[in-house]
Write a protein that holds these residues in place. Sequence first.
Motif, PDB file in Angstrom:
ATOM      1  N   UNK A   1      26.359 -25.112  -0.717  1.00  0.00           N
ATOM      2  CA  UNK A   1      27.822 -25.601  -1.731  1.00  0.00           C
ATOM      3  C   UNK A   1      28.745 -25.275  -0.916  1.00  0.00           C
ATOM      4  N   UNK A   2      30.250 -25.060  -1.603  1.00  0.00           N
ATOM      5  CA  UNK A   2      30.783 -24.637  -0.854  1.00  0.00           C
ATOM      6  C   UNK A   2      30.912 -23.072  -1.772  1.00  0.00           C
ATOM      7  N   UNK A   3      31.635 -22.091  -1.715  1.00  0.00           N
ATOM      8  CA  UNK A   3      32.047 -20.572  -2.244  1.00  0.00           C
ATOM      9  C   UNK A   3      32.336 -19.388  -1.057  1.00  0.00           C
ATOM     10  N   UNK A   4      32.867 -18.428  -1.506  1.00  0.00           N
ATOM     11  CA  UNK A   4      32.970 -17.124  -0.651  1.00  0.00           C
ATOM     12  C   UNK A   4      32.131 -15.629  -0.827  1.00  0.00           C
ATOM     13  N   UNK A   5      32.448 -15.502   0.363  1.00  0.00           N
ATOM     14  CA  UNK A   5      31.420 -13.643   0.577  1.00  0.00           C
ATOM     15  C   UNK A   5      32.184 -13.116   1.387  1.00  0.00           C
ATOM     16  N   UNK A   6      32.140 -11.915   0.477  1.00  0.00           N
ATOM     17  CA  UNK A   6      32.906 -10.539   1.112  1.00  0.00           C
ATOM     18  C   UNK A   6      31.916 -10.191   1.455  1.00  0.00           C
ATOM     19  N   UNK A   7      32.257  -9.230   2.606  1.00  0.00           N
ATOM     20  CA  UNK A   7      32.796  -9.127   4.105  1.00  0.00           C
ATOM     21  C   UNK A   7      33.333  -7.727   4.462  1.00  0.00           C
ATOM     22  N   UNK A   8      32.370  -6.904   4.948  1.00  0.00           N
ATOM     23  CA  UNK A   8      33.253  -5.666   5.605  1.00  0.00           C
ATOM     24  C   UNK A   8      32.699  -5.827   7.143  1.00  0.00           C
ATOM     25  N   UNK A   9      33.562  -6.014   8.144  1.00  0.00           N
ATOM     26  CA  UNK A   9      33.470  -5.367   9.017  1.00  0.00           C
ATOM     27  C   UNK A   9      34.176  -4.730  10.049  1.00  0.00           C
TER      28      UNK A   9
ATOM     29  N   UNK B   1      37.326 -11.117   2.441  1.00  0.00           N
ATOM     30  CA  UNK B   1      37.099 -12.676   1.484  1.00  0.00           C
ATOM     31  C   UNK B   1      36.979 -14.168   2.358  1.00  0.00           C
ATOM     32  N   UNK B   2      35.366 -14.142   2.708  1.00  0.00           N
ATOM     33  CA  UNK B   2      35.475 -15.358   3.447  1.00  0.00           C
ATOM     34  C   UNK B   2      34.930 -16.706   2.727  1.00  0.00           C
TER      35      UNK B   2
ATOM     36  N   UNK C   1      30.535  -4.481  13.436  1.00  0.00           N
ATOM     37  CA  UNK C   1      29.491  -4.840  12.583  1.00  0.00           C
ATOM     38  C   UNK C   1      29.621  -5.735  11.160  1.00  0.00           C
ATOM     39  N   UNK C   2      27.964  -6.366  10.679  1.00  0.00           N
ATOM     40  CA  UNK C   2      29.048  -6.626   9.433  1.00  0.00           C
ATOM     41  C   UNK C   2      28.219  -6.711   8.452  1.00  0.00           C
ATOM     42  N   UNK C   3      29.052  -5.977   7.156  1.00  0.00           N
ATOM     43  CA  UNK C   3      28.306  -5.883   6.744  1.00  0.00           C
ATOM     44  C   UNK C   3      28.368  -6.865   5.008  1.00  0.00           C
ATOM     45  N   UNK C   4      27.435  -7.965   4.784  1.00  0.00           N
ATOM     46  CA  UNK C   4      27.589  -8.964   3.420  1.00  0.00           C
ATOM     47  C   UNK C   4      28.088  -8.174   1.721  1.00  0.00           C
ATOM     48  N   UNK C   5      28.144  -8.910   1.310  1.00  0.00           N
ATOM     49  CA  UNK C   5      28.815  -8.238  -0.122  1.00  0.00           C
ATOM     50  C   UNK C   5      28.151  -9.752  -0.627  1.00  0.00           C
ATOM     51  N   UNK C   6      28.616  -9.993  -2.196  1.00  0.00           N
ATOM     52  CA  UNK C   6      27.999 -10.499  -2.683  1.00  0.00           C
ATOM     53  C   UNK C   6      28.670 -12.239  -2.774  1.00  0.00           C
ATOM     54  N   UNK C   7      27.795 -13.790  -2.969  1.00  0.00           N
ATOM     55  CA  UNK C   7      28.463 -14.563  -1.861  1.00  0.00           C
ATOM     56  C   UNK C   7      28.449 -15.369  -3.592  1.00  0.00           C
ATOM     57  N   UNK C   8      29.427 -16.193  -3.476  1.00  0.00           N
ATOM     58  CA  UNK C   8      29.530 -16.974  -5.298  1.00  0.00           C
ATOM     59  C   UNK C   8      30.181 -18.321  -4.806  1.00  0.00           C
TER      60      UNK C   8
END
Length: 122
Positions: free
Chosen positions: A91-99, A83-84, A112-119
Amino acid sequence: MKSPSDPEAVVQRQLDAYNACDIETLVATYAGDAQQFEHPSKLLASGSAELRERFAARFKEPNLHAALINRIVMGSVVIDQEKVTRTFPEGTGTIELIAIYEVQNGRIAKAWFISGPKTIDP
């Protein structure tokens, strides 16, 4: 005790350097000809110079931090779920990521990066 070239140890050093915004240590965890991709095959950076440029831009974000949620290690492959915390254009927030990291000879050869939902923070 794991060797410093153990794939999990290499990826942990990379994560620690990322969170410390330590560009020299971070780039050193990657092979000189390493490549980063947006999964499955969109090239994001190739080689130390492009990696350095990509990290330098990211390190301008004052709140940058990657929190490790889960890690899977199988041989030379390390898969991190993170969780980045970032500063996005909205604005500021977080994004879920698989690396997904492929480690060869004690350095990251490909990622390789897979981006999940951004909040976005309220």
